[in-house]
Design a protein around this motif. Structure first.
Motif, PDB file in Angstrom:
ATOM      1  N   GLN A 102     -67.595  55.282  37.494  1.00 54.49           N
ATOM      2  CA  GLN A 102     -67.079  55.832  38.750  1.00 54.49           C
ATOM      3  C   GLN A 102     -67.285  57.343  38.871  1.00 54.49           C
ATOM      4  O   GLN A 102     -67.331  57.868  39.974  1.00 54.49           O
ATOM      5  N   ALA A 103     -67.396  58.045  37.742  1.00 52.91           N
ATOM      6  CA  ALA A 103     -67.560  59.503  37.810  1.00 52.91           C
ATOM      7  C   ALA A 103     -68.995  59.921  37.459  1.00 52.91           C
ATOM      8  O   ALA A 103     -69.238  61.087  37.152  1.00 52.91           O
ATOM      9  N   LEU A 104     -69.920  58.993  37.525  1.00 48.52           N
ATOM     10  CA  LEU A 104     -71.311  59.324  37.196  1.00 48.52           C
ATOM     11  C   LEU A 104     -72.109  59.572  38.485  1.00 48.52           C
ATOM     12  O   LEU A 104     -71.693  59.180  39.572  1.00 48.52           O
ATOM     13  N   ALA A 105     -73.265  60.215  38.341  1.00 45.53           N
ATOM     14  CA  ALA A 105     -74.108  60.505  39.509  1.00 45.53           C
ATOM     15  C   ALA A 105     -75.564  60.447  39.078  1.00 45.53           C
ATOM     16  O   ALA A 105     -76.127  61.444  38.633  1.00 45.53           O
ATOM     17  N   GLY A 224     -62.290  59.229  45.258  1.00 43.48           N
ATOM     18  CA  GLY A 224     -63.224  60.360  45.303  1.00 43.48           C
ATOM     19  C   GLY A 224     -64.172  60.319  46.484  1.00 43.48           C
ATOM     20  O   GLY A 224     -65.157  61.057  46.516  1.00 43.48           O
ATOM     21  N   GLN A 225     -63.879  59.490  47.507  1.00 48.75           N
ATOM     22  CA  GLN A 225     -64.850  59.263  48.589  1.00 48.75           C
ATOM     23  C   GLN A 225     -64.778  60.282  49.722  1.00 48.75           C
ATOM     24  O   GLN A 225     -65.706  60.398  50.513  1.00 48.75           O
ATOM     25  N   SER A 492     -70.708  44.631  45.473  1.00 53.91           N
ATOM     26  CA  SER A 492     -71.355  44.513  46.781  1.00 53.91           C
ATOM     27  C   SER A 492     -70.477  45.128  47.865  1.00 53.91           C
ATOM     28  O   SER A 492     -69.261  45.286  47.697  1.00 53.91           O
ATOM     29  N   ARG A 493     -71.116  45.434  48.992  1.00 53.36           N
ATOM     30  CA  ARG A 493     -70.369  45.944  50.138  1.00 53.36           C
ATOM     31  C   ARG A 493     -69.321  44.926  50.590  1.00 53.36           C
ATOM     32  O   ARG A 493     -68.196  45.272  50.928  1.00 53.36           O
ATOM     33  N   GLY A 526     -69.847  53.128  44.066  1.00 51.49           N
ATOM     34  CA  GLY A 526     -70.700  52.083  44.657  1.00 51.49           C
ATOM     35  C   GLY A 526     -70.155  51.501  45.947  1.00 51.49           C
ATOM     36  O   GLY A 526     -70.404  50.337  46.259  1.00 51.49           O
ATOM     37  N   ILE A 527     -69.411  52.297  46.718  1.00 49.46           N
ATOM     38  CA  ILE A 527     -68.837  51.771  47.968  1.00 49.46           C
ATOM     39  C   ILE A 527     -69.788  51.995  49.137  1.00 49.46           C
ATOM     40  O   ILE A 527     -70.040  51.107  49.933  1.00 49.46           O
ATOM     41  N   PHE A 528     -70.317  53.212  49.221  1.00 49.38           N
ATOM     42  CA  PHE A 528     -71.189  53.579  50.342  1.00 49.38           C
ATOM     43  C   PHE A 528     -72.561  53.976  49.823  1.00 49.38           C
ATOM     44  O   PHE A 528     -72.670  54.588  48.760  1.00 49.38           O
TER      45      PHE A 528
END
Ligand code: FAD
Length: 532
Positions: A102-105, A224-225, A492-493, A526-528
């Motif tokens: 979740q905190a990776l880029a 974090g979005q 998935s979305r 991975g949400i958007f």
């Protein structure tokens, strides 16, 4: 590539100065003074460190790691990203104690948030206690353990704690921050008065329930979005000095859940546990994987094993409770404890009591971590699955998951289970609770570690634990349990849309379009997808 990007950025950026009252103040600043360039680190060791997390399940390498000195640096970085034809992703990273990246880029920039608190003069100024207002202003990068020590100097402390305190304020507020005090005070996100946030458009905005409320509620539990928390104003209470720390064993899940629900009910406030959690101990764990802890001695565990054998239970349950006390209540606390215990239906004699300082109690997992670390058992895969389960289905969940799917499991790690009151959560926040009108839901944490020496495919290896997690989720879907994931992960979305539900998803999408329209923030959730 980062340096090319930065070069083009340097000639153009304008950044927004820190607001004091929620109104934006814009100022042009010589961007060279922000020194953005020198704060992006691209060396191998630094990027590797930011490529993985506590879960050790996924990896994603960033192009660089940004070490901000001031919140305005973060704003400048975001403007830099947005000035590119294709903006790069930006992930704030607290302690990287997430489980699924979740905190990776990947190919983006990770912001090393703790850098904000470093430097000669920063720490003092980034945790400020205001006794009159009964709050603390803490930098989003600050560790809860540091917030605890600083507030205790004034005789105060926040009201709600996660079990582990060596994680950041911004990291837990992006999820919810739950623990044994949440039944009474709500999650940590219900105990925040105000935030400073850098949004995905690079604006620095102060917000609260009254000022810029849309951003405030979006960010609390916002994964974090919508923005990066650089300061949180957190409510305090007078801190107790000591704690009666209790575990009560049950072999019957009905009695266990009935007592837990009594303890978190309004009537039970009279009974006075200030903290209520609980655990499930699978029989096999007691037989084969017994490990004494700072709480249970070897002889305690032997008694619990006897209980499992005698009752033939697949599972033993513990309520974990804590009653705070201080100099004024030292003479009455034992009496009060006895009165509470008399109301409960644990197995006769199966009560274990420790007396601990408040800090010792709150930092209990920190001590366990040190032991696991020394034994080489900390840096292993952690396929954790956390679920919120409606109270009306907790016995079905117990039968299907603990006594079904996990019947023969011998997990390394913990299984937590404790109830909370939904009316302590604010529906306006992004954080998600189970749908429906039920007032009580359970937090269930399958906090298991893949055994280091078993190999990914062996017994207790990552693959097996992932299969069991998937089976538990399937079971919940099939039986219509109405669970929601906490610290969620969806591939998935559609999964995310179901997670937020018909009521919340359109709002989440609208807030994203408003506060992070290019979808650059926290891509690891991975949400958007990035908007190109
Ligand atoms: P990170 O993993 O660094 O980040 C998490 C997410 O938040 C990422 O998406 C990141 O981009 C984003 N983020 C980070 N900082 C900011 C910021 N300043 N502003 C906006 N977004 C940001 N949770 C509970 O609720 N209760 C518990 O009792 C509990 N116990 C735990 C025990 C252990 C041993 C561990 C490892 C975790 C536990 N957690 C618990 C989970 C923990 O709260 C979350 O994993 C939390 O995100 C960890 O904080 P972090 O600083 O490591 O965040």
């Amino acid at each position: 590539a980062t340096f090319l990007i930065v070069t083009s950025f340097l000639s153009t950026v304008t950044y927004l100065g820190a607001p004091v009252d929620g109104t934006l103040t814009t100022s042009s600043t010589n961007v060279f003074s922000l020194d953005v360039l020198s704060k992006i680190h691209t060396d191998y060791d630094t990027t590797m460190e930011a490529s993985s997390d506590f879960g050790h399940i996924v990896a994603a390498t960033p192009n660089g790691v940004f070490r901000p000195t001031f919140p305005a640096d973060i704003s400048a970085l975001i403007h830099l990203s947005l000035s590119q034809p294709t903006p790069f992703a930006v992930a704030p990273r607290g302690k990287g104690h997430s489980s699924r990246g979740q905190a990776l880029a990947s190919n983006g920039i990770v912001i090393d948030m703790p850098a904000l608190g470093h430097g000669d003069h920063h720490l003092d100024h980034r945790i400020n206690v205001l006794v009159d207002g009964m709050y603390v202003d803490a930098g989003g990068e600050q560790l809860w353990i540091d917030v605890l020590h600083e507030t205790l100097k004034f005789g105060f402390a926040p009201r709600v704690w996660t079990d582990y305190l060596h994680i950041t304020v911004g990291g837990t507020l992006s999820n919810a921050g739950i623990g044994g005090q949440a039944f009474r005070h709500g999650p940590q996100i219900s105990n925040v008065h105000e935030l400073d946030v850098v949004t995905g458009t690079g604006e620095m905005i102060s917000c609260s329930a009254e000022v810029n409320p849309d951003l405030f509620f979006a960010v609390l539990g916002g994964l974090g979005q919508f923005g990066i928390i650089t300061r949180a104003r957190i409510r305090l209470e007078p801190a107790p000095k000591r704690v009666k720390w209790v575990r009560l064993a049950y072999s019957d899940v009905h009695l266990f859940t009935k007592d837990q629900e009594l303890l978190i009910s309004n009537q039970a406030s009279r009974s006075g546990f200030d903290y209520v959690e609980g655990r499930v101990q699978l029989n096999r764990t007691l037989m084969e994987n017994r490990r004494s802890s700072s709480f249970f001695s070897a002889s305690d565990l032997a008694r619990l094993t006897d209980l499992a054998i005698k009752t033939g239970s697949i599972t033993i349950y513990y309520i974990e409770g804590a009653m705070y006390y201080d100099d004024n209540t030292v003479t009455s606390v034992d009496q009060k404890l006895v009165a509470v215990l008399e109301e409960l239906s644990f197995v006769p004699g199966m009560v274990f009591i420790r007396d601990a300082s408040y800090v010792e109690f709150l930092d209990r997992v920190g001590r366990e971590k040190q032991k696991l670390w020394s034994a080489g058992a900390w840096d292993v895969p952690h396929p954790w699955l956390n679920l919120f389960v409606p109270k009306s289905r907790i016995l079905d969940f117990d039968a299907g998951v603990f006594k079904g799917i996990l019947r023969h499991a011998n997990p390394v790690g913990l299984i937590l289970i404790y109830p909370m009151n939904k009316d302590k959560w604010d529906e306006r926040m992004t954080a998600v609770t189970p749908p429906g009108d039920e007032e009580v839901f359970y937090a269930v944490g399958l906090l298991r570690s893949a055994a280091g020496d078993a190999g990914a495919g062996g017994e207790n290896g990552l693959e097996q634990l992932e299969r069991e997690n998937a089976a538990a989720l399937d079971f919940c879907d099939r039986e219509g349990i109405g669970c929601r994931q906490y610290l969620p992960h969806h591939a998935s979305r559609e999964g995310w849309m179901r997670h937020f539900g018909a009521a919340k998803w359109p709002r989440v999408a609208e807030l994203k379009a408003r506060f992070d329209p290019r979808a650059i923030l926290s891509p690891g959730q991975g949400i958007f997808s990035p908007v190109t």
